[in-house]
Write a protein that holds these residues in place. Structure first.
Motif, PDB file in Angstrom:
ATOM      1  N   ALA A   1       0.837  -1.208   0.000  1.00 34.48           N
ATOM      2  CA  ALA A   1       0.000   0.000   0.000  1.00 34.48           C
ATOM      3  C   ALA A   1       0.868   1.253   0.000  1.00 34.48           C
ATOM      4  O   ALA A   1       0.559   2.246  -0.668  1.00 34.48           O
TER       5      ALA A   1
ATOM      6  N   ARG B   1      -9.767   6.880  -2.976  1.00 33.01           N
ATOM      7  CA  ARG B   1      -9.921   5.633  -2.203  1.00 33.01           C
ATOM      8  C   ARG B   1      -9.927   4.404  -3.107  1.00 33.01           C
ATOM      9  O   ARG B   1      -9.481   3.329  -2.709  1.00 33.01           O
ATOM     10  N   LEU B   2     -10.472   4.583  -4.335  1.00 35.47           N
ATOM     11  CA  LEU B   2     -10.486   3.464  -5.271  1.00 35.47           C
ATOM     12  C   LEU B   2      -9.077   2.959  -5.528  1.00 35.47           C
ATOM     13  O   LEU B   2      -8.838   1.782  -5.735  1.00 35.47           O
TER      14      LEU B   2
ATOM     15  N   GLY C   1      -7.091   2.840  -1.212  1.00 34.71           N
ATOM     16  CA  GLY C   1      -7.762   2.318  -0.013  1.00 34.71           C
ATOM     17  C   GLY C   1      -8.167   3.441   0.926  1.00 34.71           C
ATOM     18  O   GLY C   1      -8.055   4.618   0.576  1.00 34.71           O
ATOM     19  N   PRO C   2      -8.605   3.083   2.128  1.00 37.53           N
ATOM     20  CA  PRO C   2      -9.273   4.071   2.984  1.00 37.53           C
ATOM     21  C   PRO C   2      -8.372   4.822   3.977  1.00 37.53           C
ATOM     22  O   PRO C   2      -8.868   5.636   4.730  1.00 37.53           O
ATOM     23  N   ASP C   3      -7.062   4.548   4.005  1.00 37.01           N
ATOM     24  CA  ASP C   3      -6.189   5.147   5.027  1.00 37.01           C
ATOM     25  C   ASP C   3      -6.110   6.671   4.852  1.00 37.01           C
ATOM     26  O   ASP C   3      -5.558   7.159   3.853  1.00 37.01           O
TER      27      ASP C   3
ATOM     28  N   ILE D   1     -18.598  -1.877  -2.379  1.00 35.95           N
ATOM     29  CA  ILE D   1     -17.722  -0.898  -1.744  1.00 35.95           C
ATOM     30  C   ILE D   1     -18.442   0.438  -1.663  1.00 35.95           C
ATOM     31  O   ILE D   1     -18.969   0.917  -2.668  1.00 35.95           O
TER      32      ILE D   1
ATOM     33  N   GLN E   1     -12.669  -1.106   3.398  1.00 37.41           N
ATOM     34  CA  GLN E   1     -11.608  -1.565   2.516  1.00 37.41           C
ATOM     35  C   GLN E   1     -10.277  -1.743   3.240  1.00 37.41           C
ATOM     36  O   GLN E   1      -9.277  -2.048   2.595  1.00 37.41           O
ATOM     37  N   PHE E   2     -10.221  -1.534   4.560  1.00 33.60           N
ATOM     38  CA  PHE E   2      -8.952  -1.737   5.265  1.00 33.60           C
ATOM     39  C   PHE E   2      -8.506  -3.181   5.113  1.00 33.60           C
ATOM     40  O   PHE E   2      -9.316  -4.118   5.198  1.00 33.60           O
ATOM     41  N   LEU E   3      -7.219  -3.380   4.884  1.00 32.14           N
ATOM     42  CA  LEU E   3      -6.678  -4.730   4.887  1.00 32.14           C
ATOM     43  C   LEU E   3      -6.616  -5.199   6.340  1.00 32.14           C
ATOM     44  O   LEU E   3      -6.511  -4.379   7.257  1.00 32.14           O
TER      45      LEU E   3
ATOM     46  N   GLN F   1      -3.605  -3.805   8.095  1.00 27.78           N
ATOM     47  CA  GLN F   1      -3.763  -2.356   8.372  1.00 27.78           C
ATOM     48  C   GLN F   1      -4.637  -2.140   9.600  1.00 27.78           C
ATOM     49  O   GLN F   1      -4.337  -1.326  10.466  1.00 27.78           O
TER      50      GLN F   1
ATOM     51  N   GLN G   1      -9.094  -7.581   2.304  1.00 22.47           N
ATOM     52  CA  GLN G   1      -9.899  -6.487   2.837  1.00 22.47           C
ATOM     53  C   GLN G   1     -10.838  -7.023   3.914  1.00 22.47           C
ATOM     54  O   GLN G   1     -11.376  -8.120   3.779  1.00 22.47           O
TER      55      GLN G   1
ATOM     56  N   MET H   1     -13.812  -6.337   4.640  1.00 25.70           N
ATOM     57  CA  MET H   1     -15.201  -6.623   4.263  1.00 25.70           C
ATOM     58  C   MET H   1     -15.345  -7.972   3.566  1.00 25.70           C
ATOM     59  O   MET H   1     -16.460  -8.441   3.364  1.00 25.70           O
TER      60      MET H   1
END
Lengths: 340, 276
Positions: free
Chosen positions: A4, A275-276, A279-281, A339, B90-92, B95, B133, B135
Motif C-alpha cells: 500500500a 480511495r479506489l 484504499g481508505p487510510d 464498496i 476496505q482496510f486490509l 492495516q 480487505q 469486508m
C-alpha cells in the motif's frame, strides 16, 4: 502495508507530475496567446503582455483554483470519514448554505451599510466567511449535549439548516434587483475570474489551519471508521476529534466558497476516486485528495475559460457536468462491488 | 494492581440496569462474567472500560478513578473487544490490526509495527488473510481480526515497560467455530499468565467454567454469586438462574471443573425448576 505504501508513493509522484503539467497547461491556455518563455525573456511589448496575462490574470487564478480544489477535497474527505458516510460533503455541515445566505444578504440588502463600504470589495467574502463559521457553530451547538456531539443530529440538522437557509436565500433573491441577480447568478455557479493575489492572501491563513488540522486528524479519522466507541477505547479523544474536524471543514470550505462561489462535486467525488486507488487510510487519502482536487479544479477552470472563449462558462457548471456522470459511475460501481 | 468497580449503580432511561456492583478484576486472573440475557453483563464491562459513566460509584484502575484519566492514558492499561465488529470497509486485515497501536504508534517504527501486527494476525489464525480487505471476511474472522487489533493496543503499550493491561472481551466467541472458540480463550489465558487482567462476558457456561479462574454470575442487574467455577456453577445455580434441568451439571473427570450437559427433549415441554 508495504504494498500500500509503495502504491501510495507512486500515486503521489503521478499526482505531482499531473499537477505541474495541469498548471503549466492552464498558464499556456487562454483567450490571449502567450508564450511561457517570454516570462524569462521579457524584452519588447510581447513580454510585457505575457507578464500581465500570466502574473496578474492567469497566475492568481490558477493558484486560487488549486487551493480551492485542494481545500474542498480535503473538507469532503474529512466529512466522509467523520460521518462514516460516503455521500457526505462540506455542504452538509451548513457551511456552504450559511455562506450563500450571508453573501446574498450583502449582495441584495447590505450594499449601503457603513461597514460594507469600509470593507469595500472584501465585504462579500468577509460576510461569507463570517456566515460559514456562524452556520457551522450553530449546528455544532445544536448537536452537542453534555459535551457529546451526536453526528446523526448534526447531519439531520445540517439538512434542515440547508433547506431553511435556501428558503431565506430564495426570499432575498425574490427581492433582488437586476444587478444583484447577475451578481448572485455568478456567485452561485462559482468562478475564478475575480481571483487576485490579495484574495489568495485572505484564503491562505485559513487553509494553513485546515491543513495543520488535517495532518493531526488523519490517524484519528481512521479509528473513527471503526465507530466512535472503538476510537475512544483505542485512546482517541473522540469529542475533540469531532470539533476539530468541523473546524477544519469550516476553515477549508467557508473562505474558499466565499471567495469563488459554490462549486459542487469536488468534495464528494475526489475522495472516492482516491480511495479506489489507495484504499481508505486517511494518512494517504487526505494529501492525495488535496492534490487530485487541485488538479481537477484547475483543469475545470481552464475548460471554463476556454470552452466558450472569449466568454466564460461558470466553473461550477463544468464541475457539475463532469462530476455528475463520474458520481453516478461511482455509485453504480460501489453498488456492484459492495464498496461504499 | 486491579481494575475495580466500586458500589456501581447504572441507570438508563429510568431503569436500574446495574446496582450494588463491587467487583475487582485482578491481574493474572481470567474472570468470566455469565448470566441470562439482559442481566447487565455487557453494561458491566462497558462501565469497567470507561465507555459508559456510572450513575453512582466509581471505577478504579490501580487506585485511580478512570474518570480522571485521559482516553490516551487509559488506552495504555485496558483494551476492549466490543460486540460490534465493524466491517472496517476496505482496510486490509494487517492495516486494521496496526491501527490498534493508536496514539502510541510513534513508539515503534513502521517495520516493528508490521512485525508485531503480523505476529498477532498469526496468533488469531488469520495469516492467510493478512492482505485481504476486512469486508471480505466472515463474521468470525472479522471478530478475530478485531481481537488482534485489541491485543496490538496492549502489546504496543508494553514496549515501554508498562505492565500488561486489562483485556475486556464482550462475547469474543459468539461468532467462532469450536476450534476458534478454544483458540480465542487460550489467547485470553495466555494474556493472564503474562500478568495481564482478563474479563470475559460469555454465554457458554462450559467455556466459562473451563477457562475462568473466577466466575461472576450477574442476574437482574446485580452480582448473584462469584468465586471459583467449582463452587459457583452448581446444580441450584443452573436451575435457578439459567432455567436448566436437574441433573445437568457434571464434573470433568480430569480437571474436576463443572460442565453442563442438557438432556432436554426440545420437542417436549420440560419440567424446568424455575424460569430465568
Amino acid at each position: 502495508m508495504t504494498g500500500a505504501m509503495s502504491r501510495a508513493a507512486w500515486l503521489f509522484a503521478l499526482l505531482g507530475v499531473l499537477l505541474i503539467l495541469t498548471m503549466l497547461l492552464a498558464l499556456d491556455t487562454g483567450a490571449t496567446t502567450v508564450r511561457l518563455r517570454d516570462l524569462w525573456h521579457p524584452a519588447g511589448a510581447g513580454g510585457e503582455m505575457t507578464r500581465l496575462v500570466l502574473r496578474d490574470i492567469r497566475g492568481p487564478r490558477i493558484v486560487m483554483a488549486c487551493l480551492t480544489g485542494a481545500a474542498l477535497a480535503v473538507a469532503g474527505t474529512i466529512m466522509q470519514g467523520l460521518f462514516r458516510n460516503p455521500l457526505a460533503d462540506p455542504g452538509l455541515a451548513g457551511v456552504s448554505s450559511a455562506a450563500a445566505l450571508a453573501t446574498t444578504c450583502i449582495i441584495v440588502l447590505g450594499g449601503s451599510g457603513p461597514w460594507v463600504s469600509w470593507l469595500g470589495r472584501w465585504a462579500i467574502p468577509c460576510a461569507g466567511i463570517a456566515g460559514s463559521f456562524t452556520g457551522m457553530g450553530l449546528l455544532y451547538l445544536f448537536a452537542t449535549r453534555g459535551g457529546v456531539t451526536s453526528m446523526t443530529a448534526m447531519l439531520l440538522a445540517g439538512v434542515a439548516f440547508g433547506a431553511f437557509s435556501g428558503a431565506l436565500t430564495g426570499v432575498l433573491i425574490f427581492r433582488a434587483n437586476d444587478a444583484a441577480l447577475r451578481d448572485l447568478t455568478f456567485w452561485t455557479m462559482g468562478s475564478f475570474s475575480g481571483a487576485t493575489w490579495r484574495g489568495i492572501g485572505l484564503l491562505v491563513p485559513f487553509l494553513l489551519v485546515a491543513g495543520g488540522l488535517a495532518v493531526y486528524l488523519a490517524a484519528p479519522l481512521n479509528a473513527m471508521l471503526l465507530n466512535e466507541h472503538n476510537a475512544h477505547l483505542m485512546g482517541y479523544p473522540v469529542e475533540r476529534i469531532k470539533s476539530l474536524s468541523m473546524l477544519a471543514v469550516a476553515c477549508a470550505t467557508g473562505p474558499a466558497v466565499s471567495l469563488v462561489g459554490a462549486i459542487g462535486f469536488v468534495g464528494v467525488v475526489v475522495p472516492h476516486l482516491v480511495r479506489l486507488v489507495v484504499g481508505p487510510d486517511h494518512r494517504i487519502v487526505l494529501p492525495a485528495s488535496a492534490m487530485l482536487g487541485a488538479i481537477l479544479l484547475t483543469g475545470a477552470d481552464t475548460m471554463a475559460r476556454t470552452l466558450a472563449s472569449p466568454a466564460e462558462v461558470p466553473v461550477g457548471i463544468v464541475t457539475a457536468l463532469l462530476g455528475t456522470p463520474a458520481f453516478v459511475w461511482l455509485l453504480a460501481r460501489s453498488h456492484r462491488t459492495g464498496i461504499t | 494492581m486491579t481494575l475495580e468497580l466500586r458500589d456501581i449503580i447504572w441507570r438508563q432511561g429510568g431503569c436500574d440496569i446495574l446496582h450494588d456492583i463491587t467487583l475487582p478484576f485482578d491481574r493474572g486472573n481470567v474472570t468470566a462474567i455469565i448470566g441470562p440475557n439482559g442481566a447487565g453483563k455487557s453494561s458491566l464491562l462497558r462501565l469497567a472500560s470507561g465507555l459508559s459513566t456510572p450513575t453512582g460509584g466509581r471505577v478504579m484502575l490501580d487506585g485511580r478513578s478512570i474518570a480522571t484519566l485521559p482516553a490516551r492514558k487509559l488506552a495504555r492499561h485496558r483494551a476492549m473487544l466490543t460486540q460490534e465488529s465493524e466491517a472496517a470497509g476496505q482496510f486490509l486485515v494487517r492495516q486494521m490490526v496496526m491501527m490498534g497501536a493508536g496514539m502510541a504508534a510513534h513508539r515503534l517504527d513502521i517495520v516493528q509495527q508490521e512485525l508485531l501486527a503480523d505476529a498477532l494476525v498469526r496468533r488469531v489464525g488469520l495469516e492467510e488473510f493478512a492482505n485481504r480487505q476486512m469486508m471480505t471476511l466472515s463474521g468470525g474472522e472479522r471478530q478475530r481480526a478485531h481481537l488482534a487489533r485489541v491485543l496490538m493496543q496492549l502489546e504496543v503499550a508494553m514496549t515501554d515497560g508498562t505492565l500488561p493491561g486489562f483485556l475486556l472481551l464482550d462475547e469474543p466467541i459468539s461468532a467462532q467455530d469450536p476450534a476458534h472458540q478454544a483458540l480465542v480463550l487460550q489467547l485470553a489465558r495466555q494474556h493472564a499468565r503474562r500478568g495481564g487482567g482478563v474479563a470475559i462476558v460469555l454465554h457458554d457456561l462450559n467455556w466459562a467454567a473451563a477457562c475462568a479462574d473466577w466466575l461472576v454470575v450477574v442476574h437482574r442487574g446485580t452480582i448473584h454469586a462469584q468465586g471459583p467455577p467449582e463452587t459457583v456453577l452448581t446444580q441450584d445455580l443452573a436451575c435457578d438462574i439459567f432455567g436448566l434441568q436437574h441433573g445437568c451439571v457434571h464434573r470433568h473427570e480430569k480437571t474436576a471443573r463443572p460442565f453442563i450437559l442438557p438432556h432436554d427433549n426440545i420437542d417436549e415441554e420440560t419440567d424446568r425448576c424455575t424460569s430465568p
